[in-house]
Design a protein around this motif. Structure first.
Motif, PDB file in Angstrom:
ATOM      1  N   TYR A  72      -7.065 -91.354  74.283  1.00  0.00           N
ATOM      2  CA  TYR A  72      -5.801 -91.078  74.964  1.00  0.00           C
ATOM      3  C   TYR A  72      -5.364 -92.267  75.813  1.00  0.00           C
ATOM      4  O   TYR A  72      -6.191 -93.004  76.351  1.00  0.00           O
ATOM      5  CB  TYR A  72      -5.939 -89.840  75.854  1.00  0.00           C
ATOM      6  CG  TYR A  72      -6.334 -88.598  75.094  1.00  0.00           C
ATOM      7  CD1 TYR A  72      -5.383 -87.722  74.599  1.00  0.00           C
ATOM      8  CD2 TYR A  72      -7.687 -88.318  74.856  1.00  0.00           C
ATOM      9  CE1 TYR A  72      -5.751 -86.583  73.886  1.00  0.00           C
ATOM     10  CE2 TYR A  72      -8.061 -87.186  74.152  1.00  0.00           C
ATOM     11  CZ  TYR A  72      -7.092 -86.331  73.665  1.00  0.00           C
ATOM     12  OH  TYR A  72      -7.466 -85.216  72.950  1.00  0.00           O
ATOM     13  N   THR A 110      -0.707 -89.876  75.628  1.00  0.00           N
ATOM     14  CA  THR A 110      -0.378 -89.897  74.203  1.00  0.00           C
ATOM     15  C   THR A 110      -1.657 -90.166  73.424  1.00  0.00           C
ATOM     16  O   THR A 110      -2.593 -90.808  73.928  1.00  0.00           O
ATOM     17  CB  THR A 110       0.659 -90.970  73.843  1.00  0.00           C
ATOM     18  OG1 THR A 110       0.183 -92.263  74.257  1.00  0.00           O
ATOM     19  CG2 THR A 110       2.002 -90.684  74.494  1.00  0.00           C
ATOM     20  N   VAL A 120       0.594 -85.245  75.308  1.00  0.00           N
ATOM     21  CA  VAL A 120      -0.331 -84.243  75.845  1.00  0.00           C
ATOM     22  C   VAL A 120      -0.164 -84.160  77.356  1.00  0.00           C
ATOM     23  O   VAL A 120      -0.275 -85.168  78.059  1.00  0.00           O
ATOM     24  CB  VAL A 120      -1.791 -84.589  75.501  1.00  0.00           C
ATOM     25  CG1 VAL A 120      -2.731 -83.522  76.045  1.00  0.00           C
ATOM     26  CG2 VAL A 120      -1.973 -84.735  73.997  1.00  0.00           C
ATOM     27  N   VAL A 165       6.410 -80.294  75.354  1.00  0.00           N
ATOM     28  CA  VAL A 165       5.044 -79.783  75.171  1.00  0.00           C
ATOM     29  C   VAL A 165       4.946 -78.301  75.507  1.00  0.00           C
ATOM     30  O   VAL A 165       4.032 -77.609  75.045  1.00  0.00           O
ATOM     31  CB  VAL A 165       4.042 -80.588  76.026  1.00  0.00           C
ATOM     32  CG1 VAL A 165       3.964 -82.030  75.557  1.00  0.00           C
ATOM     33  CG2 VAL A 165       4.384 -80.515  77.511  1.00  0.00           C
ATOM     34  N   SER A 184       0.475 -79.588  74.302  1.00  0.00           N
ATOM     35  CA  SER A 184       0.637 -80.774  73.446  1.00  0.00           C
ATOM     36  C   SER A 184       1.640 -80.505  72.334  1.00  0.00           C
ATOM     37  O   SER A 184       1.809 -79.373  71.876  1.00  0.00           O
ATOM     38  CB  SER A 184      -0.721 -81.178  72.845  1.00  0.00           C
ATOM     39  OG  SER A 184      -1.307 -80.096  72.137  1.00  0.00           O
ATOM     40  N   GLY A 200      -5.313 -80.407  71.265  1.00  0.00           N
ATOM     41  CA  GLY A 200      -5.225 -79.625  72.488  1.00  0.00           C
ATOM     42  C   GLY A 200      -6.583 -79.221  73.028  1.00  0.00           C
ATOM     43  O   GLY A 200      -6.842 -79.298  74.232  1.00  0.00           O
TER      44      GLY A 200
END
Length: 212
Positions: A72, A110, A120, A165, A184, A200
């Motif tokens: 991430y 992301t 996310v 999201v 997400s 997720g």
């Protein structure tokens, strides 16, 4: 006086035999060498920083951004507040007015998997008690009750082209007084009903990055 007089007789014990210097001397020498070797080893350990106490180097801490199935990148936050009601909507906001939190931390990330890119949102709420944390999880897990705002929804972060999201995949967990909420969604028109739930669920571990 005759030169042929008998020599006087010398009486007394015969001279002592010289001490034995064989095996005992060898063992003594070996002992000295062993002591010297051990002393040298101890000195080398001290000089090299190894010490003599058997110290073990502390393990390297894992980076929650890269230690799971997906990696991430932080794109917004973390943002910390003690006003959970002011950072929530729906029934969740009303519940917070009666049950104030200790802290809420929010961030956006992301992640990519092949051609898919997802946004996310990770929210960590700390309640005064574990019981209240469980109650909060029960409310947010229920459809139509609202939630804690992600940073795009309340305008804190401006990310062009960011998906909503709140309408995507939802995951949560409760640990002690903490509740972690993950939402997400994919960018663009991408869909993958198997991949998004995996993202997720994996992102729940990002709560470790929002503590402290």
């Amino acid at each position: 006086m005759s030169d042929t007089s008998p020599m006087p007789v010398i009486t007394g014990s015969p001279p002592a035999a010289p001490p034995q210097r064989g095996p005992r001397l060898v063992l003594y020498a070996v002992g000295l060498v062993a002591v010297a070797v051990v002393s040298g080893l101890v000195w080398w350990l001290i000089r090299s920083g190894g010490g003599v106490s058997g110290q073990v180097a502390a393990p390297t801490e894992e980076n929650p951004l890269t230690s799971g199935e997906f990696s991430y990148t932080v794109v917004a936050g973390p943002q910390t507040s003690t006003d959970c009601a002011g950072n929530a909507y729906g029934d969740v906001a009303s519940w917070f007015t009666q049950h104030p939190c200790e802290r809420v931390v929010r961030a956006l990330y992301t992640t990519r998997s092949g051609e898919a890119r997802a946004l996310v949102s990770v929210v960590v709420v700390t309640m005064p008690t574990a019981t209240e944390a469980q109650q909060l999880k029960l409310i947010t897990d229920t459809d139509g009750t609202g939630n804690v705002n992600d940073l795009v929804r309340d305008g804190t972060a401006s990310l062009p082209g960011a998906p909503s999201v709140a309408g995507g995949e939802y995951h949560s967990k409760s640990e002690g007084k903490e509740v972690t909420i993950v939402e997400s969604e994919f960018y663009g028109e991408h869909t993958d009903d198997a991949l998004l739930p995996r993202i997720g669920s994996d992102a729940l571990r990002l709560s470790a990055a929002l503590r402290g």
